[in-house]
Design an enzyme around this catalytic site. Structure first.
Site, PDB file in Angstrom:
ATOM      1  NE  ARG A 130      -3.745   0.150   2.209  1.00 36.29           N
ATOM      2  CZ  ARG A 130      -4.386   0.578   3.283  1.00 36.29           C
ATOM      3  NH1 ARG A 130      -4.404  -0.157   4.374  1.00 36.29           N
ATOM      4  NH2 ARG A 130      -5.016   1.737   3.274  1.00 36.29           N
ATOM      5  CE1 TYR A 144     -12.728  12.511  -3.573  1.00 41.55           C
ATOM      6  CE2 TYR A 144     -12.537  13.777  -1.551  1.00 41.55           C
ATOM      7  CZ  TYR A 144     -12.928  12.627  -2.215  1.00 41.55           C
ATOM      8  OH  TYR A 144     -13.512  11.606  -1.528  1.00 41.55           O
ATOM      9  N   PRO A 145      -8.374  17.093  -3.208  1.00 40.43           N
ATOM     10  CG  PRO A 145      -7.616  19.315  -3.300  1.00 40.43           C
ATOM     11  CD  PRO A 145      -8.462  18.303  -4.047  1.00 40.43           C
ATOM     12  CG  MET A 146      -9.435  15.162   2.268  1.00 36.50           C
ATOM     13  SD  MET A 146     -10.663  13.918   2.760  1.00 36.50           S
ATOM     14  CE  MET A 146     -11.304  14.611   4.278  1.00 36.50           C
ATOM     15  CG  ASP A 147      -7.702  21.248   4.532  1.00 37.26           C
ATOM     16  OD1 ASP A 147      -6.621  20.690   4.281  1.00 37.26           O
ATOM     17  OD2 ASP A 147      -7.963  22.430   4.235  1.00 37.26           O
ATOM     18  CG  HIS A 171     -13.089   6.785   6.781  1.00 37.69           C
ATOM     19  ND1 HIS A 171     -13.556   7.642   5.816  1.00 37.69           N
ATOM     20  CD2 HIS A 171     -11.933   6.249   6.281  1.00 37.69           C
ATOM     21  CE1 HIS A 171     -12.719   7.630   4.790  1.00 37.69           C
ATOM     22  NE2 HIS A 171     -11.730   6.793   5.036  1.00 37.69           N
ATOM     23  CD  GLN A 184      -8.734   3.081   0.279  1.00 36.77           C
ATOM     24  OE1 GLN A 184      -9.104   2.238  -0.531  1.00 36.77           O
ATOM     25  NE2 GLN A 184      -8.492   2.801   1.551  1.00 36.77           N
ATOM     26  CB  SER A 222     -17.066  12.678   5.542  1.00 36.44           C
ATOM     27  OG  SER A 222     -16.021  11.817   5.157  1.00 36.44           O
TER      28      SER A 222
HETATM   29  C1  VOV Z   1     -12.473   2.937  -0.976  1.00 30.97           C
HETATM   30  C2  VOV Z   1     -12.817   3.005   0.243  1.00 30.97           C
HETATM   31  C3  VOV Z   1     -12.040   3.478   1.442  1.00 30.97           C
HETATM   32  C4  VOV Z   1     -11.537   2.687   2.452  1.00 30.97           C
HETATM   33  C5  VOV Z   1     -11.657   1.170   2.581  1.00 30.97           C
HETATM   34  C6  VOV Z   1     -10.880   3.561   3.386  1.00 30.97           C
HETATM   35  C7  VOV Z   1     -10.290   3.117   4.587  1.00 30.97           C
HETATM   36  C8  VOV Z   1      -9.494   3.961   5.367  1.00 30.97           C
HETATM   37  C9  VOV Z   1      -8.830   3.543   6.568  1.00 30.97           C
HETATM   38  C10 VOV Z   1      -8.928   2.153   7.177  1.00 30.97           C
HETATM   39  C11 VOV Z   1      -8.116   4.620   7.043  1.00 30.97           C
HETATM   40  C12 VOV Z   1      -7.279   4.694   8.337  1.00 30.97           C
HETATM   41  C13 VOV Z   1      -5.998   3.990   8.261  1.00 30.97           C
HETATM   42  C14 VOV Z   1      -5.143   4.442   7.109  1.00 30.97           C
HETATM   43  O1  VOV Z   1      -5.050   3.658   6.165  1.00 30.97           O
HETATM   44  O2  VOV Z   1      -4.625   5.557   7.156  1.00 30.97           O
HETATM   45  C15 VOV Z   1      -8.324   5.687   6.112  1.00 30.97           C
HETATM   46  C16 VOV Z   1      -7.704   6.927   6.209  1.00 30.97           C
HETATM   47  C17 VOV Z   1      -8.112   8.019   5.464  1.00 30.97           C
HETATM   48  N1  VOV Z   1      -9.119   8.053   4.508  1.00 30.97           N
HETATM   49 FE1  VOV Z   1     -10.123   6.484   3.807  1.00 30.97          FE
HETATM   50  N2  VOV Z   1     -10.976   4.861   2.944  1.00 30.97           N
HETATM   51  C18 VOV Z   1     -11.691   4.852   1.764  1.00 30.97           C
HETATM   52  C19 VOV Z   1     -12.061   5.952   0.983  1.00 30.97           C
HETATM   53  C20 VOV Z   1     -11.809   7.260   1.383  1.00 30.97           C
HETATM   54  C21 VOV Z   1     -12.399   8.419   0.800  1.00 30.97           C
HETATM   55  C22 VOV Z   1     -13.422   8.433  -0.307  1.00 30.97           C
HETATM   56  C23 VOV Z   1     -11.900   9.516   1.441  1.00 30.97           C
HETATM   57  C24 VOV Z   1     -12.299  10.950   1.243  1.00 30.97           C
HETATM   58  C25 VOV Z   1     -13.284  11.366   2.335  1.00 30.97           C
HETATM   59  C26 VOV Z   1     -14.632  11.789   1.836  1.00 30.97           C
HETATM   60  O3  VOV Z   1     -15.558  11.908   2.664  1.00 30.97           O
HETATM   61  O4  VOV Z   1     -14.808  12.039   0.634  1.00 30.97           O
HETATM   62  C27 VOV Z   1     -10.948   9.049   2.402  1.00 30.97           C
HETATM   63  C28 VOV Z   1     -10.166   9.868   3.193  1.00 30.97           C
HETATM   64  C29 VOV Z   1      -9.245   9.347   4.096  1.00 30.97           C
HETATM   65  C30 VOV Z   1      -8.293  10.169   4.775  1.00 30.97           C
HETATM   66  C31 VOV Z   1      -8.098  11.669   4.579  1.00 30.97           C
HETATM   67  C32 VOV Z   1      -7.573   9.349   5.617  1.00 30.97           C
HETATM   68  C33 VOV Z   1      -6.436   9.778   6.569  1.00 30.97           C
HETATM   69  C34 VOV Z   1      -7.093  10.380   7.782  1.00 30.97           C
HETATM   70  C35 VOV Z   1      -6.185  10.700   8.919  1.00 30.97           C
HETATM   71  O5  VOV Z   1      -6.641  11.520   9.779  1.00 30.97           O
HETATM   72  O6  VOV Z   1      -5.081  10.186   9.016  1.00 30.97           O
HETATM   73  N3  VOV Z   1     -10.936   7.665   2.378  1.00 30.97           N
HETATM   74  N4  VOV Z   1      -9.202   5.279   5.126  1.00 30.97           N
END
Ligand code: VOV
Length: 248
Positions: A130, A144-147, A171, A184, A222
């Site tokens: 990964r 897209y970028p995000m905060d 999430h 992702q 989100s």
């Molecule tokens: C395709 C689906 C999907 C899946 C399975 C998934 C899973 C996960 C896991 C398990 C984790 C935590 C561990 C890690 O791996 O970091 C994350 C982490 C993260 N994610 Fe996520 N995310 C997805 C998808 C996914 C989307 C569509 C978005 C955009 C949010 C939205 O509303 O538009 C997103 C954002 C993030 C972010 C910004 C982080 C880091 C946050 C932080 O504070 O560090 N993410 N995400």
């Protein structure tokens, strides 16, 4: 002070968006255009050799809408290599017709919110896969970028580790429903670019981007804490399709 999440950091990432100056491109003779296309494809061939050696990865997508015409997503072990790649691209003939539209610099990131065990994570094959990913060859991409919000009572950075972990767990569960449909790649960009993360989604069905992003809006992380920049959506441009795409 709340405890900061520990990040695992992988390859550096450049999203490079360009618009094409079609009017200027049309003023070239077809021989000049062909030569420019050949030169560009030989550059992409070099990127492919790097990918074949698993020393980086790249993806090229044409962008739908007026924000850009083409996106190059490049992953490399060092930020210097990203710089070299953009400079090499900028020196090509084709680049005379590529107008900068947007760019984003970040690094592939995993957090420790859901981590388990004492093992060095950088040695775990799944974690390495990964952090140093070969980009999926899906038909579509969404970037897209995000905060995470820092306002009044909704300040992500004032939450305890436990609260953030619980929100990230929820999430992850929503995201898991899209397993096999959307992949992702989260890249961290605090200190590197204007937002805190880049979100790049890959799918063979563009509608799944809408479904996933919409469903995630209802996740507390989100709904309460997500702030988003511009969305870019595109279709894969394979090497084979480049001459047709640039044909005028
Ligand atoms: C395709 C689906 C999907 C899946 C399975 C998934 C899973 C996960 C896991 C398990 C984790 C935590 C561990 C890690 O791996 O970091 C994350 C982490 C993260 N994610 Fe996520 N995310 C997805 C998808 C996914 C989307 C569509 C978005 C955009 C949010 C939205 O509303 O538009 C997103 C954002 C993030 C972010 C910004 C982080 C880091 C946050 C932080 O504070 O560090 N993410 N995400």
């Amino acid at each position: 002070m709340s405890e900061a999440a520990q990040t695992l950091d992988g390859w550096y990432c450049l999203h490079d968006f360009r618009s094409i100056d079609w009017s200027a491109w049309k003023t070239l003779t077809s021989d000049e255009r062909e030569a420019a296309i050949r030169e560009f494809l030989s550059l992409v061939e070099k990127w492919q050799e790097t990918e074949d050696k698993k020393e980086g990865s790249h993806a090229i997508y044409t962008i739908v809408g007026q924000k850009a015409d083409i996106m190059f997503m490049i992953l490399r072990p060092t930020i210097e290599e990203l710089n070299e790649i953009e400079t090499a691209l900028n020196k090509t003939k084709l680049a005379e017709f590529l107008v900068p539209a947007y760019s984003y610099v970040s690094v592939v990131e995993l957090s420790n919110y859901l981590a388990s065990g004492d093992e060095d994570p950088y040695q775990i094959p799944e974690v390495r896969r990964r952090l140093y990913p070969i980009l999926p060859k899906t038909k579509h991409v969404c970037f897209y970028p995000m905060d995470k919000r820092r306002q009044g009572n909704d300040n992500w950075y004032m939450l305890s580790m436990e609260e953030r972990r619980n929100l990230m767990r929820a999430h992850g569960l929503t995201g898991r429903k899209y397993a096999g449909k959307v992949t992702q790649i989260i890249t961290g960009s605090v200190g590197l670019d204007d937002f805190e993360w880049g979100v790049t989604l890959f799918s063979d069905d563009a509608l799944q981007f809408k479904k996933l992003v919409y469903e995630m809006r209802f996740d507390e992380v989100s709904a309460r804490y997500g702030e988003f920049g511009s969305f870019f959506v595109g279709n894969r441009l394979t090497v084979e399709k480049v001459p047709v795409f640039l044909h005028v």
